[in-house]
Write a protein that holds these residues in place. Sequence first.
Motif, PDB file in Angstrom:
ATOM      1  N   LEU A   1      46.628 -44.592   5.418  1.00 40.77           N
ATOM      2  CA  LEU A   1      45.248 -44.705   5.892  1.00 40.77           C
ATOM      3  C   LEU A   1      45.029 -43.985   7.213  1.00 40.77           C
ATOM      4  O   LEU A   1      43.895 -43.611   7.541  1.00 40.77           O
ATOM      5  CB  LEU A   1      44.857 -46.181   6.023  1.00 40.77           C
ATOM      6  N   ASP A   2      46.097 -43.798   7.967  1.00 41.73           N
ATOM      7  CA  ASP A   2      45.989 -43.069   9.239  1.00 41.73           C
ATOM      8  C   ASP A   2      45.978 -41.555   9.036  1.00 41.73           C
ATOM      9  O   ASP A   2      45.733 -40.796   9.972  1.00 41.73           O
ATOM     10  CB  ASP A   2      47.148 -43.435  10.174  1.00 41.73           C
ATOM     11  N   CYS A   3      46.275 -41.111   7.815  1.00 38.28           N
ATOM     12  CA  CYS A   3      46.270 -39.674   7.491  1.00 38.28           C
ATOM     13  C   CYS A   3      44.848 -39.138   7.418  1.00 38.28           C
ATOM     14  O   CYS A   3      43.893 -39.887   7.204  1.00 38.28           O
ATOM     15  CB  CYS A   3      46.922 -39.446   6.127  1.00 38.28           C
ATOM     16  N   ASP A   4      44.729 -37.829   7.558  1.00 39.72           N
ATOM     17  CA  ASP A   4      43.475 -37.193   7.182  1.00 39.72           C
ATOM     18  C   ASP A   4      43.283 -37.386   5.688  1.00 39.72           C
ATOM     19  O   ASP A   4      44.233 -37.306   4.905  1.00 39.72           O
ATOM     20  CB  ASP A   4      43.521 -35.699   7.504  1.00 39.72           C
ATOM     21  N   CYS A   5      42.062 -37.630   5.290  1.00 36.18           N
ATOM     22  CA  CYS A   5      41.788 -37.924   3.880  1.00 36.18           C
ATOM     23  C   CYS A   5      41.663 -36.621   3.090  1.00 36.18           C
ATOM     24  O   CYS A   5      40.588 -36.232   2.629  1.00 36.18           O
ATOM     25  CB  CYS A   5      40.522 -38.763   3.744  1.00 36.18           C
TER      26      CYS A   5
END
Length: 403
Positions: free
Chosen positions: A266-270
């Motif tokens: 969830l902390d990643c770029d989507c």
Amino acid sequence: MALRTAQGDGPTSSHWDGGAEKADFNAKRKKKVAEIHQALNSDPTDVAALRRMAISEGGLLTDEIRRKVWPKLLNVNANDPPPISGKNLRQMSKDYQQVLLDVRRSLRRFPPGMPEEQREGLQEELIDIILLILERNPQLHYYQGYHDIVVTFLLVVGERLATSLVEKLSTHHLRDFMDPTMDNTKHILNYLMPIIDQVNPELHDFMQSAEVGTIFALSWLITWFGHVLSDFRHVVRLYDFFLACHPLMPIYFAAVIVLYREQEVLDCDCDMASVHHLLSQIPQDLPYETLISRAGDLFVQFPPSELAREAAAQQQAERTAASTFKDFELASAQQRPDMVLRQRFRGLLRPEDRTKDVLTKPRTNRFVKLAVMGLTVALGAAALAVVKSALEWAPKFQLQLFP
């Protein structure tokens, strides 16, 4: 994990705590070894108990035990070696060149420090095992990654027994991966997102928005994680688990790895590139015993039959390893198909309970499920959850694979 030791010369609290911890660990290990040997020596062999031992915390503990138990889990006669082919398989096999390339790239799968001559000899044996199995089973098709599974068996049980075990495995658990096309392999991968959706819809929706797909888990699935884990102890621990379970269990284990890494994802770029890069780099310090327990919980609460519609519009069950495995269980240990367990499980739980997130349920509810599972001998998929002693001692246990 090293046991805690005292600092200084005095009888500190940590000294006594460490001593008690070590004694408790040794007692549990000794008890489990005794239970495994009791199951092996019973007449007939108590395959159900061996499945529970393979799944419970710490697995089968040593390679010496695995050499005795793995054949029982696969219903293979360890004293009946496969016939040696009189043909020159290296000249005749259409797969020889690809197998040779893959085996040459398998250096890291051998123990560090192994003499080069010994390692080269094992690589030759690895080639021979693969070619013999393919020659004896022309319906099977080699795939890249198959050698990662074969080498694990070779290192644990030796060439002769590895040939028998992998041949049985190839016609059951691995059958879908050895079709002429990847259709069934893709179908199994399609179970990954529905499992995640049942447990964590937010994570599922994020991954769907990123369009990451499931290809990041392909090498996990088709090698039973042998290709992506660097510590051989963790590999054989997972093999204990998978050998005792339904052939779709590796996809449930893949799902719990993703769920465990929820916050990282969830902390990643989507976007596809970012999420795929993160997930394809599998951590080496995973809490394996915790994840094994959670994978078992998820299989019981969300069995493949309940996810099939989401996984694929049309399922050719007669061709899947999941269906042939039921026949295999019946033949090997007089175990009834998983449908028996599902019917009993549904009968004892209210509909609203069956839809709750197993990972957020109180542990008491989980143990109710475990007790339900103890009522049936359909152990192939379900034996994993019978064991209540999980999460107590194996994280401290260090296997000595190559003394």
